[in-house]
Motif scaffolding. Structure first.
Motif, PDB file in Angstrom:
ATOM      1  N   GLU A  47      42.969  31.901  35.616  1.00 35.04           N
ATOM      2  CA  GLU A  47      41.825  32.767  35.907  1.00 35.04           C
ATOM      3  C   GLU A  47      42.242  33.919  36.813  1.00 35.04           C
ATOM      4  OE1 GLU A  47      38.632  34.406  35.412  1.00 35.04           O
ATOM      5  OE2 GLU A  47      38.470  32.316  34.742  1.00 35.04           O
ATOM      6  N   HIS A  48      41.761  35.119  36.485  1.00 39.17           N
ATOM      7  CA  HIS A  48      41.954  36.274  37.354  1.00 39.17           C
ATOM      8  C   HIS A  48      40.630  36.513  38.071  1.00 39.17           C
ATOM      9  CE1 HIS A  48      45.909  38.162  36.052  1.00 39.17           C
ATOM     10  NE2 HIS A  48      45.788  37.064  35.320  1.00 39.17           N
ATOM     11  N   PHE A  49      40.621  36.287  39.365  1.00 40.59           N
ATOM     12  CA  PHE A  49      39.391  36.411  40.127  1.00 40.59           C
ATOM     13  C   PHE A  49      39.203  37.867  40.547  1.00 40.59           C
ATOM     14  CE2 PHE A  49      41.057  32.141  40.782  1.00 40.59           C
ATOM     15  CZ  PHE A  49      39.966  31.381  40.372  1.00 40.59           C
ATOM     16  N   GLU A  50      38.177  38.463  40.000  1.00 44.14           N
ATOM     17  CA  GLU A  50      37.860  39.839  40.371  1.00 44.14           C
ATOM     18  C   GLU A  50      36.354  39.990  40.379  1.00 44.14           C
ATOM     19  OE1 GLU A  50      39.108  42.656  37.429  1.00 44.14           O
ATOM     20  OE2 GLU A  50      39.152  41.146  35.867  1.00 44.14           O
ATOM     21  N   ASP A  56      40.061  45.562  46.170  1.00 43.15           N
ATOM     22  CA  ASP A  56      40.289  46.617  45.173  1.00 43.15           C
ATOM     23  C   ASP A  56      41.396  46.241  44.197  1.00 43.15           C
ATOM     24  OD1 ASP A  56      42.364  46.677  46.906  1.00 43.15           O
ATOM     25  OD2 ASP A  56      42.240  48.820  47.384  1.00 43.15           O
ATOM     26  N   GLN A  57      41.588  44.952  43.966  1.00 41.96           N
ATOM     27  CA  GLN A  57      42.646  44.507  43.071  1.00 41.96           C
ATOM     28  C   GLN A  57      42.252  43.196  42.415  1.00 41.96           C
ATOM     29  OE1 GLN A  57      46.055  42.668  45.234  1.00 41.96           O
ATOM     30  NE2 GLN A  57      45.004  43.383  47.089  1.00 41.96           N
ATOM     31  N   LYS A  58      42.925  42.895  41.311  1.00 41.99           N
ATOM     32  CA  LYS A  58      42.738  41.590  40.698  1.00 41.99           C
ATOM     33  C   LYS A  58      43.394  40.528  41.577  1.00 41.99           C
ATOM     34  CE  LYS A  58      42.405  42.981  35.843  1.00 41.99           C
ATOM     35  NZ  LYS A  58      42.997  42.828  34.484  1.00 41.99           N
ATOM     36  N   VAL A  59      42.717  39.417  41.704  1.00 44.16           N
ATOM     37  CA  VAL A  59      43.216  38.353  42.570  1.00 44.16           C
ATOM     38  C   VAL A  59      43.903  37.302  41.707  1.00 44.16           C
ATOM     39  CG1 VAL A  59      42.602  36.625  44.293  1.00 44.16           C
ATOM     40  CG2 VAL A  59      41.339  38.782  44.190  1.00 44.16           C
ATOM     41  N   ARG A  60      45.195  37.133  41.940  1.00 41.60           N
ATOM     42  CA  ARG A  60      45.955  36.126  41.211  1.00 41.60           C
ATOM     43  C   ARG A  60      46.309  34.961  42.126  1.00 41.60           C
ATOM     44  NH1 ARG A  60      50.581  37.150  40.421  1.00 41.60           N
ATOM     45  NH2 ARG A  60      50.872  39.043  41.680  1.00 41.60           N
ATOM     46  N   SER A  89      47.074  36.253  45.896  1.00 47.26           N
ATOM     47  CA  SER A  89      47.814  37.516  46.003  1.00 47.26           C
ATOM     48  C   SER A  89      47.094  38.545  46.860  1.00 47.26           C
ATOM     49  CB  SER A  89      48.040  38.093  44.603  1.00 47.26           C
ATOM     50  OG  SER A  89      46.789  38.378  43.974  1.00 47.26           O
ATOM     51  N   CYS A  90      45.802  38.379  47.061  1.00 50.10           N
ATOM     52  CA  CYS A  90      45.022  39.382  47.798  1.00 50.10           C
ATOM     53  C   CYS A  90      45.141  39.238  49.307  1.00 50.10           C
ATOM     54  CB  CYS A  90      43.553  39.306  47.396  1.00 50.10           C
ATOM     55  SG  CYS A  90      42.792  37.707  47.746  1.00 50.10           S
ATOM     56  N   LYS A 111      33.017  31.503  38.955  1.00 50.91           N
ATOM     57  CA  LYS A 111      33.938  31.372  37.825  1.00 50.91           C
ATOM     58  C   LYS A 111      34.013  29.934  37.303  1.00 50.91           C
ATOM     59  CE  LYS A 111      35.691  35.616  37.579  1.00 50.91           C
ATOM     60  NZ  LYS A 111      35.733  36.430  36.325  1.00 50.91           N
TER      61      LYS A 111
END
Length: 393
Positions: A47-50, A56-60, A89-90, A111
């Protein structure tokens, strides 16, 4: 109790056999648990948490780490609880984690309901639980036996490089923790690899000892001494803050009274330690709020299903201390009119409300009113009231 007596009658030379016979999980149970956890890990990694959470970025997900008893190999038999730390990653610093922690939890909660694999495992009871730190908690079931598994997810900043997960971190890491000025324990998940590996690679005898200690704790956490004090009473009254935190983190009852009627909060106040008082208050208020909110969905459903009704309430105040709120509360009344699907609440305090939830929300606000007597803090018990605006301490 029979198992406890069995333990007390077991000689030291037979303790390994006792652990294997009574405390270690069965292989079949462990396999089913691992299969369910793999489904959760798959969801997190794919899942890409956004969303609108200030990022301001996709959260991996960088890594999912199994921690706690399940992760370090010291789980007890029939213990179906799994703790997962999720490095994201954020988060590039402890400050960023503190700023966006709650928003990420809300995003993950949304999600979850779109994951068909988890829905197939009976996903339910999804909630964000206040703690140190806050966590996302939900329940799924094993495929074969359909036993409920409680899963706890904590997002964290990956402060340790992969190469140092088994060695001592650089001093700069600890400096950054101190500079973040977080509440004690909030950033501990960032160091969970060190904590897990410390136990995981130890000899079996150490793991057996940890299982015995956990078993003893579960049997005795609410046991009373001759004066009616629990382990939590004793830890607080003796000023052992870290011991009290451990007991509270493992769900020791913060509302218990001893034979003289002293609560854990009374013991905390008597120590004169503000941090001890704050710790006990935080867990006690969380406990009280959880208990109060437990029946809210059912109450709302009952109101929706109820025929037309009209209710009028009136209350009077008699208090022996000045309220913490600077406004002395007047006597009040409240009327609730529900006809043909329209809900309306009127009070002499002119509280605006257009939904059924006012009956519960106002009750929650009112029960947070505080009175002070001498040097002890008391909460005035009120069963039901509508319309007052008296925020808590």
């Amino acid at each position: 109790m029979a198992l406890t007596m069995e333990l007390y009658g077991t000689p030291a030379s037979r303790l390994d056999s006792f652990v294997a016979q009574w405390l270690q999980p069965h292989r079949e149970q462990k396999e089913e648990l691992l299969e369910a956890v793999w489904t959760v890990q798959k969801f997190l990694r794919e899942e890409h948490f956004e969303g609108d959470c200030g990022l301001d970025q996709k959260v991996r997900v960088l890594k999912v780490l199994k921690v706690g008893s399940f992760g370090n190999g010291t789980a007890l038999r029939n213990s179906l609880e799994v703790d997962l730390v999720v490095f994201l990653s954020c988060f590039h610093s402890f400050q960023q984690e503190a700023k966006h922690h709650r928003a990420i939890l809300n995003l993950m909660r949304k999600k979850l309901w779109y994951c068909q694999d988890l829905l197939a495992l009976g996903l339910e009871d999804v909630e964000i639980v206040q703690g140190v730190p806050d966590a996302l908690v939900f329940t799924i079931q094993t495929r074969g036996t359909e036993e409920p598994i409680t899963v706890t997810i904590v997002p964290a900043y990956r402060a340790l490089e992969p190469s140092v997960s088994n060695s001592q971190p650089q001093p700069e890491v600890y400096v950054s923790v101190i500079e973040a000025h977080g509440y004690p324990g909030n950033f501990s998940p960032s160091f969970s690899e060190l904590q897990r590996n410390f136990v995981k690679h130890r000899p079996t005898k150490l793991k057996s000892l940890l299982r015995l200690v956990k078993h003893w704790y579960l049997q005795n956490v609410e046991a009373l001494d001759p004066r009616g004090r629990t382990l939590l009473h004793l830890a607080v009254s003796l000023g052992h803050l870290e011991s009290a935190r451990v007991l509270l983190r493992h769900k020791a009852d913060v509302t218990k009274e001893n034979r003289e009627g002293w609560t854990v909060l009374h013991e905390a106040v008597s120590t004169g330690d503000p941090e001890m008082v704050y710790t006990v208050l935080q867990h006690r208020d969380y406990h009280n709020t959880s208990m109060a909110l437990e029946g809210v969905p059912e109450l709302l459903q009952k109101i929706l299903e109820a025929p037309d009704f009209y209710v009028q309430m009136k209350w009077e105040f008699t208090s022996w201390g000045k309220p913490q709120n600077p406004r002395e509360p007047p006597d009040g009344h409240s009327a609730c009119d529900r006809t043909k699907g329209n809900r309306r609440v009127e009070t002499n305090q002119q509280t605006p409300a257009q939904q059924d939830t006012v009956l519960i929300n106002q009750h929650q606000q009112f029960t947070q009113a505080w009175w002070v007597k001498a040097k002890l803090i008391h909460k005035r018990p009120v069963m039901w009231a509508v319309g007052l605006d008296m925020p808590g301490l």
